[in-house]
Write a protein that holds these residues in place. Structure first.
Motif, PDB file in Angstrom:
ATOM      1  N   ARG A 180     -10.693 -14.560 -11.545  1.00 12.88           N
ATOM      2  CA  ARG A 180      -9.382 -14.988 -11.078  1.00 12.88           C
ATOM      3  C   ARG A 180      -9.393 -15.094  -9.558  1.00 12.88           C
ATOM      4  N   ILE A 181      -8.527 -15.938  -9.033  1.00 17.72           N
ATOM      5  CA  ILE A 181      -8.378 -16.034  -7.585  1.00 17.72           C
ATOM      6  C   ILE A 181      -7.707 -14.763  -7.097  1.00 17.72           C
ATOM      7  N   PHE A 182      -8.262 -14.174  -6.040  1.00 14.92           N
ATOM      8  CA  PHE A 182      -7.700 -12.957  -5.468  1.00 14.92           C
ATOM      9  C   PHE A 182      -6.988 -13.249  -4.156  1.00 14.92           C
ATOM     10  N   ALA A 183      -7.621 -14.062  -3.295  1.00  9.77           N
ATOM     11  CA  ALA A 183      -7.036 -14.346  -1.981  1.00  9.77           C
ATOM     12  C   ALA A 183      -7.659 -15.601  -1.414  1.00  9.77           C
ATOM     13  N   HIS A 184      -7.003 -16.158  -0.415  1.00  7.64           N
ATOM     14  CA  HIS A 184      -7.500 -17.316   0.328  1.00  7.64           C
ATOM     15  C   HIS A 184      -7.359 -17.001   1.813  1.00  7.64           C
ATOM     16  N   ALA A 185      -8.399 -17.253   2.586  1.00 10.05           N
ATOM     17  CA  ALA A 185      -8.384 -16.909   4.009  1.00 10.05           C
ATOM     18  C   ALA A 185      -7.343 -17.737   4.754  1.00 10.05           C
ATOM     19  N   LEU A 186      -6.642 -17.095   5.688  1.00 10.15           N
ATOM     20  CA  LEU A 186      -5.708 -17.831   6.542  1.00 10.15           C
ATOM     21  C   LEU A 186      -6.442 -18.726   7.523  1.00 10.15           C
ATOM     22  N   THR A 187      -7.625 -18.272   7.955  1.00  5.39           N
ATOM     23  CA  THR A 187      -8.399 -18.995   8.963  1.00  5.39           C
ATOM     24  C   THR A 187      -9.871 -18.977   8.565  1.00  5.39           C
ATOM     25  N   GLY A 188     -10.515 -20.148   8.606  1.00  5.32           N
ATOM     26  CA  GLY A 188     -11.926 -20.204   8.287  1.00  5.32           C
ATOM     27  C   GLY A 188     -12.203 -19.750   6.866  1.00  5.32           C
ATOM     28  N   VAL A 189     -13.344 -19.092   6.672  1.00  6.25           N
ATOM     29  CA  VAL A 189     -13.749 -18.651   5.341  1.00  6.25           C
ATOM     30  C   VAL A 189     -13.918 -17.129   5.315  1.00  6.25           C
ATOM     31  N   PRO A 190     -13.727 -16.491   4.151  1.00  2.00           N
ATOM     32  CA  PRO A 190     -14.001 -15.060   4.028  1.00  2.00           C
ATOM     33  C   PRO A 190     -15.495 -14.857   3.825  1.00  2.00           C
ATOM     34  N   ASP A 191     -16.102 -14.008   4.629  1.00  2.00           N
ATOM     35  CA  ASP A 191     -17.560 -13.826   4.580  1.00  2.00           C
ATOM     36  C   ASP A 191     -17.882 -12.418   4.060  1.00  2.00           C
ATOM     37  N   GLY A 192     -18.271 -11.492   4.957  1.00  2.00           N
ATOM     38  CA  GLY A 192     -18.521 -10.125   4.531  1.00  2.00           C
ATOM     39  C   GLY A 192     -17.269  -9.492   3.967  1.00  2.00           C
ATOM     40  N   ILE A 193     -17.434  -8.670   2.915  1.00  2.00           N
ATOM     41  CA  ILE A 193     -16.266  -8.113   2.240  1.00  2.00           C
ATOM     42  C   ILE A 193     -16.583  -6.696   1.791  1.00  2.00           C
ATOM     43  N   HIS A 194     -15.589  -5.783   1.945  1.00  2.00           N
ATOM     44  CA  HIS A 194     -15.777  -4.378   1.605  1.00  2.00           C
ATOM     45  C   HIS A 194     -14.454  -3.804   1.121  1.00  2.00           C
ATOM     46  N   CYS A 195     -14.539  -2.714   0.361  1.00  2.00           N
ATOM     47  CA  CYS A 195     -13.350  -1.981  -0.078  1.00  2.00           C
ATOM     48  C   CYS A 195     -13.308  -0.630   0.615  1.00  2.00           C
ATOM     49  N   ASP A 196     -12.103  -0.182   0.957  1.00  2.00           N
ATOM     50  CA  ASP A 196     -11.970   1.179   1.469  1.00  2.00           C
ATOM     51  C   ASP A 196     -11.715   2.129   0.302  1.00  2.00           C
ATOM     52  N   ASP A 197     -11.572   3.407   0.605  1.00  2.00           N
ATOM     53  CA  ASP A 197     -11.439   4.411  -0.450  1.00  2.00           C
ATOM     54  C   ASP A 197     -10.126   4.305  -1.218  1.00  2.00           C
ATOM     55  N   GLU A 198      -9.160   3.568  -0.672  1.00  2.00           N
ATOM     56  CA  GLU A 198      -7.890   3.369  -1.356  1.00  2.00           C
ATOM     57  C   GLU A 198      -7.897   2.110  -2.218  1.00  2.00           C
ATOM     58  N   GLY A 199      -8.992   1.362  -2.201  1.00  2.00           N
ATOM     59  CA  GLY A 199      -9.076   0.146  -2.995  1.00  2.00           C
ATOM     60  C   GLY A 199      -8.605  -1.096  -2.286  1.00  2.00           C
ATOM     61  N   ASN A 200      -8.193  -0.982  -1.003  1.00  2.00           N
ATOM     62  CA  ASN A 200      -7.848  -2.177  -0.236  1.00  2.00           C
ATOM     63  C   ASN A 200      -9.106  -2.999   0.028  1.00  2.00           C
ATOM     64  N   VAL A 201      -8.932  -4.299   0.131  1.00  2.00           N
ATOM     65  CA  VAL A 201     -10.048  -5.223   0.285  1.00  2.00           C
ATOM     66  C   VAL A 201     -10.016  -5.801   1.701  1.00  2.00           C
ATOM     67  N   TRP A 202     -11.132  -5.632   2.430  1.00  2.00           N
ATOM     68  CA  TRP A 202     -11.263  -6.096   3.805  1.00  2.00           C
ATOM     69  C   TRP A 202     -12.309  -7.203   3.840  1.00  2.00           C
ATOM     70  N   SER A 203     -12.055  -8.250   4.605  1.00  2.00           N
ATOM     71  CA  SER A 203     -13.036  -9.337   4.701  1.00  2.00           C
ATOM     72  C   SER A 203     -13.059  -9.915   6.104  1.00  2.00           C
ATOM     73  N   GLY A 204     -14.262 -10.216   6.588  1.00  2.00           N
ATOM     74  CA  GLY A 204     -14.402 -10.954   7.829  1.00  2.00           C
ATOM     75  C   GLY A 204     -14.003 -12.401   7.617  1.00  2.00           C
ATOM     76  N   VAL A 205     -13.175 -12.922   8.518  1.00  2.00           N
ATOM     77  CA  VAL A 205     -12.659 -14.287   8.381  1.00  2.00           C
ATOM     78  C   VAL A 205     -12.814 -15.023   9.716  1.00  2.00           C
ATOM     79  N   GLY A 206     -12.176 -16.187   9.817  1.00  2.00           N
ATOM     80  CA  GLY A 206     -12.384 -17.044  10.967  1.00  2.00           C
ATOM     81  C   GLY A 206     -11.775 -16.564  12.253  1.00  2.00           C
ATOM     82  N   ASP A 207     -10.939 -15.520  12.201  1.00  2.00           N
ATOM     83  CA  ASP A 207     -10.350 -15.004  13.428  1.00  2.00           C
ATOM     84  C   ASP A 207     -10.365 -13.477  13.492  1.00  2.00           C
ATOM     85  N   GLY A 208     -11.132 -12.822  12.638  1.00  2.00           N
ATOM     86  CA  GLY A 208     -11.214 -11.371  12.692  1.00  2.00           C
ATOM     87  C   GLY A 208     -11.477 -10.756  11.338  1.00  2.00           C
ATOM     88  N   VAL A 209     -10.683  -9.731  10.985  1.00  2.00           N
ATOM     89  CA  VAL A 209     -10.821  -9.028   9.712  1.00  2.00           C
ATOM     90  C   VAL A 209      -9.461  -8.989   9.036  1.00  2.00           C
TER      91      VAL A 209
END
Length: 398
Positions: free
Chosen positions: A313-342
């Protein structure tokens, strides 16, 4: 471990000299925090921003932190800071590119290749910085960057994950002109020992391995994409672009997911029930905004170590550029490097906030105690969050 201090004399690496004097003199104020979480606060933004233009509302100064949901305020805290802690001395060398991980007091990462980007005749570099030096730097500055010399079998590092006994598993893209195929390798920095784990799909060449995570069943879940071919250091692909599972106990490898344009990063939820895969198809040398700049989620089914990916399923779409590296924190939030930061989403896919560096951030690492190291190609940033919800370290099975 073979390593060399990077100095101005090391011209081939084009990195800035460490400037310890700047640690005391280069102070910077708390980063601006922009609250966009009010109802309808972004519903009338003019639709004229380009694909890779950093996101802003009214004020386009960077870096800054932008809040899209009240929950992100808990993560950010009251006094967040963003500091530039290292720069390439030459803007054509993307020294701070991919594959960051923490091993003890060291943060390892890989550069892009050579002095002018990835190419057929230049391998990239495995580098590291010291967390102690980062902690002693109280503002902007240039910390010491050190590089390792692993085996020549390690060509074009793009993904790394920590493993047993302070070793790491490395995913490489290979390099045709060096006669080296892509694969998975175990690397022990202290002894500079490299052990090949997987170098083909039953004799068929992988395209160019990208990112990986290690499942608690001792399986490497990795992404194989064709960016090596697109950047001229790999031959025409022999296999589809897929996500695979490699069992380090049995030596078996098999595909888990396909039907991507260009799969790139991968993350697992803390309980290993969900996998997240970034698809950077919108950017492959040219920009086609009709193609994915998206994150897809899969439910992971684990039947006595036999893993399957289900319910794409689709989870998210980057606001800027493309989502590259991606990681989860201990709370289950999803972090991704994108075209203007994280960018950060909760486990439902609700956008929480953006650490807006103002430039592409291919990858990053959540070090712990609110510290995040961001790789922004020619520059490295230390983001410190004064957080009641500590983003903690990445979830890895060690």
């Amino acid at each position: 471990m073979l390593h060399y201090k990077i100095t101005q004399a090391t011209a081939a690496l084009f990195l800035a000299v460490a400037a310890s004097a700047q640690s005391e003199s280069a102070q910077s104020a708390q980063v601006p925090v922009v609250d966009l979480s009010a109802p309808y606060s972004t519903n009338e933004i003019p639709g004229n921003r380009s694909f890779d233009a950093p996101f802003f509302v009214e004020d386009d100064t960077f870096p800054r932190i932008q809040i899209f949901d009240e929950k992100f305020k808990q993560i950010v805290g009251d006094e967040p800071t963003i500091h530039s802690i290292a720069k390439s001395a030459n803007d054509s060398f993307n020294a701070f590119h991919e594959a960051p991980l923490v091993r003890g007091d060291l943060v390892y990462f890989s550069s892009n290749a050579g002095s002018g980007g990835s190419g057929p005749d230049r391998n990239n570099r495995l580098l590291h910085v010291n967390l102690t030096e980062i902690e002693e730097l109280h503002g902007d500055g240039n910390i010491t960057v050190t590089y390792n010399e692993p085996s020549d079998r390690i060509q074009m590092i793009n993904g790394m994950a920590p493993y047993l006994n302070d070793s790491m598993i490395i995913a490489t893209e290979g390099r045709e002109n060096a006669g080296v195929e892509p694969g998975l390798f175990r690397y022990q920095p202290e002894t500079n020992t490299t052990t090949p784990l997987l170098t083909s799909f039953y004799g068929r060449r992988f395209d160019s391995l990208n990112d990986l995570k290690i499942h608690s069943s001792n399986q490497v879940i990795f992404v194989d994409s064709l960016y090596g071919f697109l950047q001229d250091f790999a031959p025409f692909p022999e296999l589809p672009e897929m996500v695979y599972a490699f069992d380090m106990d049995t030596g078996k490898v098999r595909p888990l997911a396909t039907d991507f344009v260009h799969p790139n990063g991968i993350a697992l939820s803390p309980d290993e029930s969900v996998a997240y895969v970034t698809d950077t198809g919108a950017q492959n040398g040219t920009v086609n905004t009709h193609l994915p700049a998206s994150i897809y989620a899969y439910d992971i089914k684990n039947e006595d170590g036999f893993l399957t990916f289900n319910n794409r399923r689709i989870f998210a779409h980057a606001l800027t550029g493309v989502p590259d590296g991606i990681h989860c924190d201990d709370e289950g939030n999803v972090w991704s490097g994108v075209g203007d930061g994280v960018a950060v989403w909760d486990k439902r896919g609700e956008l929480l906030g953006l650490i807006n560096i103002g430039t592409t951030s291919a990858n990053f690492v959540l070090v712990g105690d609110g510290l995040i190291i961001v790789l922004a190609e020619t520059e490295m940033f230390a983001v410190r969050l004064d957080s009641s919800l500590n983003p903690a370290k990445l979830h890895y099975a060690e």
